[in-house]
Design an enzyme around this catalytic site. Structure first.
Site, mmCIF file in Angstrom:
data_model
loop_
_atom_site.group_PDB
_atom_site.id
_atom_site.type_symbol
_atom_site.label_atom_id
_atom_site.label_comp_id
_atom_site.label_asym_id
_atom_site.label_seq_id
_atom_site.Cartn_x
_atom_site.Cartn_y
_atom_site.Cartn_z
ATOM 1 N N CYS A 65 28.091 -38.320 -42.755
ATOM 2 C CA CYS A 65 28.444 -37.922 -41.396
ATOM 3 C C CYS A 65 29.690 -37.047 -41.360
ATOM 4 C CB CYS A 65 28.641 -39.148 -40.516
ATOM 5 S SG CYS A 65 30.096 -40.118 -40.952
ATOM 6 N N ALA A 68 32.883 -38.578 -42.618
ATOM 7 C CA ALA A 68 32.932 -38.612 -44.090
ATOM 8 C C ALA A 68 33.360 -37.251 -44.638
ATOM 9 C CB ALA A 68 31.567 -39.004 -44.651
ATOM 10 N N ARG A 99 40.464 -42.862 -56.508
ATOM 11 C CA ARG A 99 40.755 -42.057 -57.685
ATOM 12 C C ARG A 99 39.704 -41.034 -58.102
ATOM 13 N NH1 ARG A 99 46.014 -42.539 -57.880
ATOM 14 N NH2 ARG A 99 45.900 -41.507 -59.872
ATOM 15 N N HIS A 198 33.868 -30.979 -42.509
ATOM 16 C CA HIS A 198 34.688 -30.051 -43.292
ATOM 17 C C HIS A 198 35.310 -29.017 -42.356
ATOM 18 C CE1 HIS A 198 31.462 -30.756 -46.622
ATOM 19 N NE2 HIS A 198 32.287 -31.772 -46.528
#
Lengths: 545, 457
Positions: A65, A68, A99, A198
């Protein structure tokens, strides 16, 4: 060895028909436009693919989504910004992955990647509004950690109940004084995939961070590296190679990045774009506002890395730099070629499928080619048409309701900071010599004729493709991993690298060759049937004498 | 230092959760639904939730986790998700052919007020549900409870499929709670050993531990069937293991179908397993065979043999209430000291239960529900412990503070074995002890000076 190399012969039209056969008619019609046979490249009108459209309800998608994409992908890899997820606990918890975006904060540096911060909204916050709780959470975070920056991420219910997270951020930024606070309206339901996230993240970083640091960083040949996320240490390897060449990386958007890097991005003289999907608009904005030209690069694959370094060198046009780049390539390549030659004896002619990201499927194709492997089918989880067909189609893209929800910011040349890096004559001279600025051909151009390009592949189609074409390796994400492997085909994660990496640059290429060699030649795939299942009739004829 | 910014000084926080010891309801509902045979879990909301939950479960179980989503976009969020769910139901039954779709809601669909039952009715009326197929639904808004609550809600929805015929079938329902597939298998093994016919639900054994054969079954052989769930109303009794995970479903069966229930602790460790076996034989009216007593005796034997390495060890643990309660009791029975206990899941009785278990012991327990791992880490910084017990997220504390970590609970992202080797029952107790002792003795071997480095321990 599990399988011998084989020539795969198939009729792509039959495969497409087979994939669509089981769908209800409406679904089949829609999916038919998202499955493209790559065969008309030389003709004047290459086939179109439908991409960046809604996921079909009930179809098991590979997509995530907007939240995310925003929190996890773009802001996650920045170590010294404290990210607070405003919402119920789940979204914050799941994006606590730490990480795989590696970072080194040194002995004394700031690093919040290993923490998970959330307002943990409860039902009363949903009913009465969560702004007070968010305000208090920012204050508590500031009092505990005194970070340079705090980012706020909206989850689905926050958008529904109408919390004004941007107002809260403004108020707190003013109140705290020495901490930059800004927010992202990245509710999960916005857009059709993580790609929207994004875009939302990049816009806010550009608006609230880029340009803040007025002091030019030291160094020669300054570039920004856009769309590189340092998965498995990719960014470390790229930085190593760039440093060796004498190229200064001002800011990586956003792998192993810091607040100060983003704030200084306007000082670069060139933007090098890795993941076209996630960030091409930032490259455009950097050019318009500050005068920084951009080029598409790819550091996945040794040949691609060499090519990208040369492209950067050619831009600066300085002989000392060009010589140094050639020296670095000459120094790094022998080991790469030696490993490739060895690995190739076992990988030549093998086949792969790649369904990952919004540029990754394209980039990794290079590495498979270097091993003599062929990509039978590929596609993106969250690509747009330009990622498949090249930037030429951008003017022809229709803006639908889902895309309209995502803010497009208009920028103009900055009165103080705009500085054209090259004169029009210099640009023209480079272009006349075959140099291409802001150019991207897309995935289709690099895929074989007749290969099958599929947008937003789903679990059913993935399973069918593997059954029908039996690739030697399939690349996707964690959700797909084990269903593919149950079919007896190794699955390589290319979002998280199965905890491996780096795969970028020269050392990365070596890692990848060895990893794929290990996977496609693993003995485990020959153990799937027990001896008595292979030859059951023998049990009846066995006689003890 | 991975958690370098964590100060030792504890400041009161009212709004900010840091390093949570819980996650949201739907992931629990999804896990429970996978324990129904032929079931595709379905997440009614935007697709990111489903992606996150599938990823979380896949990373933990290392198995395919299929689940569908209503894939809300902005339109569905404004106009309601009915159209998306109806379309999804139709697509799922056509393409994947499950026997059951188990739908759970999300923050989004709950906030806009979608009514699952009404949508299910419409889907049935419109012929979108094939003959013999079932729709199950559970409300799981993420701003209520935790993943444990979501699990419990889906298990209750499973119980609500019961269709009592009025005639008892001689079986006992066991609701095992959120445990590993191997634990569910172990509970079935123990019941078989005691000689009691049982219906275990949910049952993820045979679903999330399938063999690699070259064939992918989207719906593996395991799981409780809808027929068995329908018959659960005819059982002679229900054993609910865990107040938080399992009691709701059991009490519903008791109230609506007159199936008497007993709510027990999860059978981790000696005493809780003792009570489980004892209640099971009483409900079923059978005699416990010698084989069970032998397993029990082996656990007691190991405890006595290794007591010197366990005695007085200080432990910090976090996770889910039902597991923590049983584990604390086990630790105390070994003369160990569970000094810090944290769960993110709400529930007033939790702190009280832990305090009671640790009462009259030579240590003070700091216990907190609705708390987070950041707080626990701060406690540890002030006074350290010898062992950590919890999920993989504890590895940061383990490394920073140099304390061994026993991975137990959900999620375990970085180790194998938990899916295959049970920790419930007497044999599970042996395994927990083995793992704990390994950690303590490895540490001793690492830290002992050469002069006292021992071959025999």
């Amino acid at each position: 060895m599990a399988k011998t190399s084989k020539a795969v012969r198939f009729d792509p039209a039959d495969i497409k028909e087979e994939l669509l056969k089981k769908y209800p008619p409406k679904v089949a019609r829609k999916r038919a436009k998202q499955i493209m046979i790559n065969e008309a490249q030389e003709s004047e009108t290459p086939p179109e693919i439908v991409a960046n459209v809604r996921t079909i309800p009930g179809i098991i998608t590979m997509r995530g989504c907007t939240y995310a994409g925003c929190k996890g992908v773009i802001m996650g890899p920045t170590r010294d910004i404290l990210n607070i997820t405003h919402g119920p606990i789940g979204c914050g918890f799941y994006s606590w992955l730490t990480r795989r975006n590696q970072t080194d904060a040194g002995e004394t540096g700031e690093n919040y990647m290993t923490y998970c911060f959330s307002t943990d909204m409860q039902d009363q916050d949903i009913i009465f509004g969560g702004e007070k709780k968010l305000t208090a959470a920012i204050q508590e975070a500031y009092d505990l950690f005194h970070p340079k920056g705090i980012c706020i991420f909206a989850t689905c219910p926050v958008g529904l109940i109408g919390d004004d997270i941007h107002a809260v951020a403004r108020k707190m930024k003013e109140k705290l004084g020495d901490c930059n606070v800004f927010a992202f309206s990245c509710e999960g339901y916005k857009g059709v995939s993580q790609s929207a996230g994004h875009h939302i993240a990049n816009n806010q970083v550009f608006t609230h961070l880029v340009g803040e640091n007025q002091t030019p960083p030291e160094g020669e040949y300054k570039i920004n590296l856009l769309g590189e996320y340092n998965i498995g240490g990719d960014g470390f390897e790229i930085d190593r190679v760039l440093r060796k060449c004498g190229i200064t990386n001002i800011a990586t958007f956003s792998g192993n990045s810091t607040y100060a890097q983003f704030a200084s991005a306007q000082h670069a003289d060139l933007s090098a774009v890795m993941c076209h999907r996630s960030i091409n608009y930032v490259a455009d904005m950097l050019e318009t506002k500050y005068g920084i030209p951009w080029i598409k690069v790819n550091f996945i694959g040794a040949e691609a890395t060499a090519k990208s370094l040369r492209k950067i060198g050619q831009y600066f046009g300085d002989k000392a730099l060009l010589d140094r780049i050639e020296a670095v390539i000459a120094e790094e390549m022998p080991e790469v070629l030696a490993v490739a030659a060895d690995v190739k004896t076992r990988t030549q002619g093998k086949t792969a499928m790649l369904f990952v990201g919004g540029s990754r499927a394209h980039h990794y194709n290079e590495l498979f080619q270097e091993m003599g492997m062929k990509t039978l089918s590929a596609g993106y989880e969250f690509g747009h048409r330009d990622d498949y067909e090249g930037r030429e189609v951008i003017p022809h893209l229709t803006v639908d309701a889902d895309s309209r929800n995502i803010e497009e910011i208009e920028v103009e040349p900055d009165e103080k900071l705009f500085r054209a890096r090259k004169t029009p004559e210099e640009i023209k001279a480079l272009e006349d010599a075959g140099y291409t600025f802001k150019h991207y051909d897309g995935l289709n151009a690099d895929m074989d004729k007749g290969s099958i390009i599929i947008d937003d592949l789903n679990q059913y189609e993935a399973e069918k493709l593997v059954e029908l074409l039996k690739p030697d390796i399939f690349c996707a994400g964690i959700k797909e991993k084990f269903s593919i492997q149950k079919l007896g085909v190794p699955m390589k994660q290319l979002h998280s690298y199965d905890s491996g990496g780096p795969y970028a640059g020269f050392k990365g290429a070596i890692n990848f060759y060895k990893e794929i060699d290990r996977l496609v030649n693993s003995r485990v795939w020959s153990y799937l049937k027990a001896p008595w299942q292979e030859n059951p009739e023998l049990t009846a004829t066995f006689v003890w004498e | 230092m991975l958690l370098r910014h964590t100060p030792a000084e504890v400041a009161d926080r009212k709004a900010l959760a840091i390093n949570p010891a819980k996650t949201c309801q739907p992931v629990g509902a999804m896990y429970a639904a996978l324990g129904i045979h032929g079931c595709l879990p379905h997440s009614h909301g935007s697709q990111g939730c489903c992606a996150y939950h599938r990823s979380a479960l896949t990373r933990h179980y290392k198995e395919p986790v299929s689940a569908a989503t209503s894939s809300f976009t902005e339109g569905a969020s404004v106009f309601g998700g009915q159209a998306n769910l109806l379309q999804a139901i139709n697509n799922i039954f056509t393409v994947y052919e499950p026997e059951v779709i188990a739908v759970h809601t999300t923050c989004l669909s709950e906030t806009i007020g979608d009514d699952l039952n009404q949508i299910f009715e419409k889907a049935r009326r419109e012929g979108k549900v094939p003959e013999g197929c079932t729709l199950v639904g559970a409300p799981t808004p993420s701003y209520v409870g935790s993943h444990v609550t979501g699990f419990s809600n889906m298990v209750k929805a499973m119980a609500q499929l019961a269709e009592p015929s009025g005639k008892k079938n001689g079986k006992v329902n066991i609701i095992p709670g959120w445990v590993e597939p191997a634990d569910m298998a172990e509970i079935k093994r123990l019941a078989a050993l005691v000689g009691v016919p049982v219906t275990v639900f949910p049952d993820t054994s045979g679903v999330l531990d399938t063999p690699l054969t070259g064939e992918y079954k989207m719906f593996p052989d395991g799981g409780v069937t809808v027929m068995e769930l329908k018959a659960s109303g005819d059982a002679i009794g229900t054993l609910a293991l865990g107040e938080w995970c399992s009691a709701d479903a059991a009490r519903w069966l008791d109230a609506k179908c007159k199936v008497p229930c007993t709510v027990l602790d999860m059978p981790f460790g000696l005493a809780a397993t003792d009570r489980f076996i004892d209640v099971l034989r009483t409900v079923a009216g059978v005699t416990v065979p010698e084989a069970v007593a032998v397993e029990r005796g082996q656990l007691v034997d190991l405890i006595s043999d290794m007591h010197q390495y366990l005695y007085g060890k200080r432990v910090a643990l976090w996770g889910d209430p039902d597991q923590l309660i049983a584990m604390c009791e086990f630790l105390v029975s070994l003369d160990m000291q569970p000094v810090y206990v944290v769960t993110g899941t709400p529930g007033k009785k939790f702190e009280e239960r832990i305090q009671n278990i640790c009462a009259d012991r030579p240590f003070e327990v700091k216990v907190r529900a609705k708390a987070d791992m950041f707080l626990m880490h701060q406690w540890i910084k002030n006074e350290p412990v010898d062992l950590l017990i919890g999920n993989s997220y504890g590895k940061y504390i383990a490394r920073d503070e140099d304390i061994p970590l026993l991975r137990w609970g959900f999620p375990i992202l970085d180790r194998q074995g938990h899916q295959y080797f049970p920790t419930v029952g007497y044999r599970g107790g042996l395994r927990l002890l083995e793992k704990m002792l390994d950690l303590f003795l490895e540490r001793k071997d690492r830290d002992d000076p050469e002069t006292t480095f021992e071959l025999v321990l």
